[in-house]
Design a protein around this motif. Structure first.
Motif, PDB file in Angstrom:
ATOM      1  N   LEU A 114       2.149  41.037   4.569  1.00  0.00           N
ATOM      2  CA  LEU A 114       2.584  40.669   3.227  1.00  0.00           C
ATOM      3  C   LEU A 114       1.399  40.617   2.271  1.00  0.00           C
ATOM      4  O   LEU A 114       1.521  40.984   1.097  1.00  0.00           O
ATOM      5  CB  LEU A 114       3.302  39.317   3.271  1.00  0.00           C
ATOM      6  CG  LEU A 114       3.890  38.813   1.945  1.00  0.00           C
ATOM      7  CD1 LEU A 114       4.840  39.833   1.334  1.00  0.00           C
ATOM      8  CD2 LEU A 114       4.602  37.481   2.161  1.00  0.00           C
ATOM      9  N   ALA A 118       1.265  42.820  -1.070  1.00  0.00           N
ATOM     10  CA  ALA A 118       1.100  42.128  -2.350  1.00  0.00           C
ATOM     11  C   ALA A 118       0.004  42.743  -3.197  1.00  0.00           C
ATOM     12  O   ALA A 118       0.012  42.610  -4.432  1.00  0.00           O
ATOM     13  CB  ALA A 118       0.811  40.648  -2.107  1.00  0.00           C
ATOM     14  N   ARG A 123       6.282  47.652  -4.491  1.00  0.00           N
ATOM     15  CA  ARG A 123       6.714  47.388  -3.124  1.00  0.00           C
ATOM     16  C   ARG A 123       8.180  47.796  -3.011  1.00  0.00           C
ATOM     17  O   ARG A 123       9.051  47.178  -3.643  1.00  0.00           O
ATOM     18  CB  ARG A 123       6.553  45.893  -2.785  1.00  0.00           C
ATOM     19  CG  ARG A 123       5.121  45.466  -2.541  1.00  0.00           C
ATOM     20  CD  ARG A 123       4.902  44.000  -2.850  1.00  0.00           C
ATOM     21  NE  ARG A 123       5.172  43.730  -4.256  1.00  0.00           N
ATOM     22  CZ  ARG A 123       4.329  44.043  -5.257  1.00  0.00           C
ATOM     23  NH1 ARG A 123       3.168  44.613  -4.988  1.00  0.00           N
ATOM     24  NH2 ARG A 123       4.646  43.780  -6.503  1.00  0.00           N
ATOM     25  N   PHE A 131      10.332  39.134   5.161  1.00  0.00           N
ATOM     26  CA  PHE A 131       9.056  38.747   4.564  1.00  0.00           C
ATOM     27  C   PHE A 131       8.781  37.268   4.831  1.00  0.00           C
ATOM     28  O   PHE A 131       9.679  36.434   4.746  1.00  0.00           O
ATOM     29  CB  PHE A 131       9.091  38.982   3.049  1.00  0.00           C
ATOM     30  CG  PHE A 131       9.392  40.401   2.666  1.00  0.00           C
ATOM     31  CD1 PHE A 131       8.373  41.294   2.380  1.00  0.00           C
ATOM     32  CD2 PHE A 131      10.707  40.852   2.609  1.00  0.00           C
ATOM     33  CE1 PHE A 131       8.649  42.609   2.042  1.00  0.00           C
ATOM     34  CE2 PHE A 131      11.002  42.171   2.271  1.00  0.00           C
ATOM     35  CZ  PHE A 131       9.972  43.045   1.990  1.00  0.00           C
ATOM     36  N   LEU A 150      -0.698  36.686  -3.680  1.00  0.00           N
ATOM     37  CA  LEU A 150       0.669  36.169  -3.601  1.00  0.00           C
ATOM     38  C   LEU A 150       0.981  35.261  -4.785  1.00  0.00           C
ATOM     39  O   LEU A 150       2.090  35.277  -5.323  1.00  0.00           O
ATOM     40  CB  LEU A 150       0.872  35.420  -2.288  1.00  0.00           C
ATOM     41  CG  LEU A 150       0.975  36.279  -1.024  1.00  0.00           C
ATOM     42  CD1 LEU A 150       1.052  35.408   0.214  1.00  0.00           C
ATOM     43  CD2 LEU A 150       2.180  37.201  -1.094  1.00  0.00           C
ATOM     44  N   LEU A 153       1.626  37.363  -7.749  1.00  0.00           N
ATOM     45  CA  LEU A 153       2.855  38.130  -7.601  1.00  0.00           C
ATOM     46  C   LEU A 153       4.101  37.266  -7.774  1.00  0.00           C
ATOM     47  O   LEU A 153       5.019  37.630  -8.513  1.00  0.00           O
ATOM     48  CB  LEU A 153       2.871  38.790  -6.217  1.00  0.00           C
ATOM     49  CG  LEU A 153       4.001  39.750  -5.904  1.00  0.00           C
ATOM     50  CD1 LEU A 153       3.957  40.946  -6.849  1.00  0.00           C
ATOM     51  CD2 LEU A 153       3.894  40.223  -4.456  1.00  0.00           C
ATOM     52  N   ALA A 154       4.148  36.146  -7.087  1.00  0.00           N
ATOM     53  CA  ALA A 154       5.393  35.382  -7.013  1.00  0.00           C
ATOM     54  C   ALA A 154       5.296  33.960  -7.546  1.00  0.00           C
ATOM     55  O   ALA A 154       6.328  33.285  -7.662  1.00  0.00           O
ATOM     56  CB  ALA A 154       5.883  35.359  -5.564  1.00  0.00           C
ATOM     57  N   THR A 158       7.115  29.847  -5.059  1.00  0.00           N
ATOM     58  CA  THR A 158       7.482  30.721  -3.930  1.00  0.00           C
ATOM     59  C   THR A 158       6.422  30.683  -2.837  1.00  0.00           C
ATOM     60  O   THR A 158       6.749  30.660  -1.644  1.00  0.00           O
ATOM     61  CB  THR A 158       7.693  32.159  -4.422  1.00  0.00           C
ATOM     62  OG1 THR A 158       8.824  32.192  -5.292  1.00  0.00           O
ATOM     63  CG2 THR A 158       7.939  33.107  -3.264  1.00  0.00           C
ATOM     64  N   VAL A 159       5.144  30.682  -3.232  1.00  0.00           N
ATOM     65  CA  VAL A 159       4.079  30.634  -2.231  1.00  0.00           C
ATOM     66  C   VAL A 159       4.170  29.346  -1.418  1.00  0.00           C
ATOM     67  O   VAL A 159       4.062  29.357  -0.181  1.00  0.00           O
ATOM     68  CB  VAL A 159       2.696  30.779  -2.895  1.00  0.00           C
ATOM     69  CG1 VAL A 159       1.583  30.497  -1.892  1.00  0.00           C
ATOM     70  CG2 VAL A 159       2.534  32.180  -3.476  1.00  0.00           C
ATOM     71  N   ALA A 174      13.729  38.156  -1.229  1.00  0.00           N
ATOM     72  CA  ALA A 174      12.364  38.533  -1.607  1.00  0.00           C
ATOM     73  C   ALA A 174      12.360  39.223  -2.963  1.00  0.00           C
ATOM     74  O   ALA A 174      11.450  39.006  -3.781  1.00  0.00           O
ATOM     75  CB  ALA A 174      11.764  39.447  -0.544  1.00  0.00           C
ATOM     76  N   LYS A 177      12.807  36.646  -5.731  1.00  0.00           N
ATOM     77  CA  LYS A 177      11.626  35.801  -5.924  1.00  0.00           C
ATOM     78  C   LYS A 177      10.405  36.591  -6.383  1.00  0.00           C
ATOM     79  O   LYS A 177       9.324  36.026  -6.521  1.00  0.00           O
ATOM     80  CB  LYS A 177      11.316  35.045  -4.630  1.00  0.00           C
ATOM     81  CG  LYS A 177      12.383  34.022  -4.255  1.00  0.00           C
ATOM     82  CD  LYS A 177      12.034  33.296  -2.974  1.00  0.00           C
ATOM     83  CE  LYS A 177      13.139  32.314  -2.581  1.00  0.00           C
ATOM     84  NZ  LYS A 177      13.345  31.250  -3.574  1.00  0.00           N
ATOM     85  N   LEU A 179       8.819  39.112  -4.845  1.00  0.00           N
ATOM     86  CA  LEU A 179       7.902  39.606  -3.820  1.00  0.00           C
ATOM     87  C   LEU A 179       7.980  41.116  -3.660  1.00  0.00           C
ATOM     88  O   LEU A 179       7.022  41.738  -3.207  1.00  0.00           O
ATOM     89  CB  LEU A 179       8.191  38.941  -2.474  1.00  0.00           C
ATOM     90  CG  LEU A 179       7.748  37.484  -2.328  1.00  0.00           C
ATOM     91  CD1 LEU A 179       8.304  36.888  -1.047  1.00  0.00           C
ATOM     92  CD2 LEU A 179       6.235  37.378  -2.353  1.00  0.00           C
TER      93      LEU A 179
END
Length: 259
Positions: A114, A118, A123, A131, A150, A153-154, A158-159, A174, A177, A179
């Motif tokens: 992942l 990322a 993606r 994921f 990460l 990205l999110a 989310t992390v 995913a 959110k 990802l």
């Protein structure tokens, strides 16, 4: 037996493949080293316009790092720092790549897998892809430098969900959110990634690189200066700009040279 990272080329597209048979393409130290080398070389290749990163087969993009190595690669702080320094070099090579990058995700995309996905610009995954980062069950935390992509990205919610719960997300969640970029049927994911690469290759390559730089620069809270704003018009002096305008006015497809 060590895994491998291989690279193949078709026209202006390079495909980088993570391969560790029997371990769902888990990434060992040698693979992190090779990934950094390959992506660094591809970034300087003027003949290329796009890079696809994928796992071998349909079961996994990559199911994280090779846990068996941790017993001797990460058993002291110094060795752990060296190990994650190499992981960071591979991830940074992807982040810095001049070319647009696509993660083609099939199956499991976990942990280090992942982290790699990322760092890619896009993606694209199959509907059955999964994921997560379930390292809370292994007793170690995510290296902060690897968490950064990460977070970009999110976002933190989310992390923290991924890290605190160790839950594995399906493709649709995913996507919701942030990802992943796009979810398609499993049987279509390779074709969709290839079609995406073709669309990228059909555009002006200098513009693609410029857009990557500006998207990253604009995530910095420092206001743009006048020199930067003027630099954003550097395309005015390029052959590709002249070709793009001429092709539009002449009602034909442009042929971009990257100059």
């Amino acid at each position: 037996m060590s895994g491998r990272v291989t690279c193949t080329r078709a026209a202006a597209v390079a495909t980088v493949t993570l391969s560790n048979p029997g371990k769902l393409n888990a990434i060992d130290f040698a693979m992190w080293q090779r990934l950094a080398e390959i992506v660094g070389d591809l970034s300087t290749d003027a003949q290329l316009r796009c890079v696809i990163v994928r796992g071998e087969g349909e079961q996994a993009f990559a199911a994280g790092g090779d846990i068996e190595e941790f017993l001797h690669r990460r058993d002291t702080v110094d060795r752990a720092m060296a190990y994650h320094g190499q992981v960071g070099a591979a991830l940074q090579a992807l982040f810095d790549c001049r070319l647009p990058t696509i993660a083609l995700v099939q199956g499991a995309c976990i942990g280090g897998g992942l982290e790699i996905a990322a760092q890619c610009d896009l993606r694209i995954c199959g509907a059955s892809s999964r994921f997560g980062v379930p390292i809370n069950q292994l007793g170690f935390s995510m290296y902060p430098a690897e968490m950064a992509a990460l977070l970009r990205l999110a976002g933190p919610a989310t992390v923290l969900e991924l890290l605190l719960e160790g839950r594995i997300l399906g493709a649709s969640e995913a996507l919701a959110k942030g990802l992943v970029t796009r979810v398609v049927a499993d049987a279509e994911v390779v074709d969709e990634a290839s079609a995406t690469a073709r669309r990228i290759c059909a555009g002006a390559p200098l513009v693609a690189s410029s857009h990557k730089r500006w998207v990253r620069r604009l995530q910095n809270d420092i206001p743009l200066g006048q020199d930067e704003l003027r630099a954003s018009f550097a395309f005015l002096a390029t052959d590709d700009y002249r070709e793009g305008l001429a092709a539009f006015l002449e009602k034909r497809r442009p042929t971009f040279s990257g100059r």
